[in-house]
Design a protein around this motif. Structure first.
Motif, short mmCIF file in Angstrom:
data_model
loop_
_atom_site.label_atom_id
_atom_site.label_comp_id
_atom_site.label_asym_id
_atom_site.label_seq_id
_atom_site.Cartn_x
_atom_site.Cartn_y
_atom_site.Cartn_z
N ARG A 20 14.95 -0.83 2.21
CA ARG A 20 14.84 -2.30 1.94
C ARG A 20 13.58 -2.82 1.74
O ARG A 20 13.37 -4.14 1.72
N GLY A 21 12.84 -1.88 1.60
CA GLY A 21 11.51 -2.24 1.13
C GLY A 21 10.50 -3.05 2.11
O GLY A 21 9.63 -3.74 1.90
N SER A 53 5.71 -3.98 9.30
CA SER A 53 4.40 -4.24 8.84
C SER A 53 4.32 -5.36 7.56
O SER A 53 5.11 -5.26 6.69
N ALA A 54 3.01 -6.13 7.38
CA ALA A 54 2.81 -6.58 5.98
C ALA A 54 2.51 -5.88 4.95
O ALA A 54 2.45 -6.18 3.75
N GLY A 55 2.25 -4.66 5.24
CA GLY A 55 2.12 -3.61 4.48
C GLY A 55 0.53 -3.75 3.60
O GLY A 55 0.38 -3.18 2.57
N VAL A 56 -0.39 -4.41 4.38
CA VAL A 56 -1.95 -4.30 3.58
C VAL A 56 -2.74 -3.72 4.49
O VAL A 56 -2.55 -3.67 5.85
N GLN A 105 -1.93 -2.40 -0.95
CA GLN A 105 -0.55 -3.27 -0.66
C GLN A 105 0.38 -2.19 -0.76
O GLN A 105 0.53 -1.45 -1.89
N VAL A 106 1.37 -1.92 0.05
CA VAL A 106 2.55 -0.98 -0.16
C VAL A 106 3.30 -1.26 -0.96
O VAL A 106 3.62 -2.57 -1.39
N ALA A 107 4.11 -0.45 -1.58
CA ALA A 107 5.29 -0.67 -2.68
C ALA A 107 6.03 0.59 -2.10
O ALA A 107 5.57 1.32 -1.36
N PRO A 119 7.15 4.78 0.90
CA PRO A 119 6.02 3.94 0.76
C PRO A 119 4.86 4.56 0.06
O PRO A 119 4.46 5.59 0.29
N VAL A 120 4.24 3.93 -0.88
CA VAL A 120 3.19 4.44 -1.83
C VAL A 120 2.29 3.08 -1.98
O VAL A 120 2.76 1.97 -1.35
#
Length: 128
Positions: A20-21, A53-56, A105-107, A119-120
């Motif tokens: 789901r990203g 997570s906000a992914g940062v 930032q996550v992608a 996640p990358v």
């Protein structure tokens, strides 16, 4: 343990979030973040709580892997702002310019054909 924990592995739940990203991690009974996901919190033995997570985060350590005839592959330990660390690939057009302390930032993308998204990280766009 809750029934949900028994119905699906922590890794499976992590993969559902990734599809789901979302970069999911867990917190223990005291609210401390930990990764990788587990059935039981490692410090206090409580049922962990899932959080997105906000992914940062920030590069903690970095390695460039070089294969003959290919561009370098950046692998990094990323300290996420929520208080956990994970190893991931960093997608960058200029991997040689990456440095410890750079904000990321996550992608999400499959790491190989036919694999689920994982996640990358990519350099965080600086706001002007």
């Amino acid at each position: 343990m809750t029934e949900h924990n028994l119905a699906q592995s922590p890794h499976g739940r992590f993969l559902e979030h990734a599809a789901r990203g979302e970069l999911a991690f867990q917190r223990d009974g005291k609210g401390e973040a930990f990764f990788p996901p587990r059935l039981v919190s490692p410090k206090d033995g409580t049922d962990p709580v899932w959080v997105v997570s906000a992914g940062v985060g920030t590069i903690h350590s970095l390695t460039l892997v070089r294969h003959k005839g290919e561009p370098p592959l950046a692998l990094a330990m990323i300290d996420l702002d929520e208080g956990f660390r994970l190893m991931s690939q960093v997608d960058s057009n200029h991997p040689e310019s990456l440095q410890i302390g750079d904000r990321m930032q996550v992608a999400f993308r499959p790491l190989a054909e036919g694999q689920p998204p994982m996640p990358v990280f990519k350099p965080l766009e600086k706001s002007t």
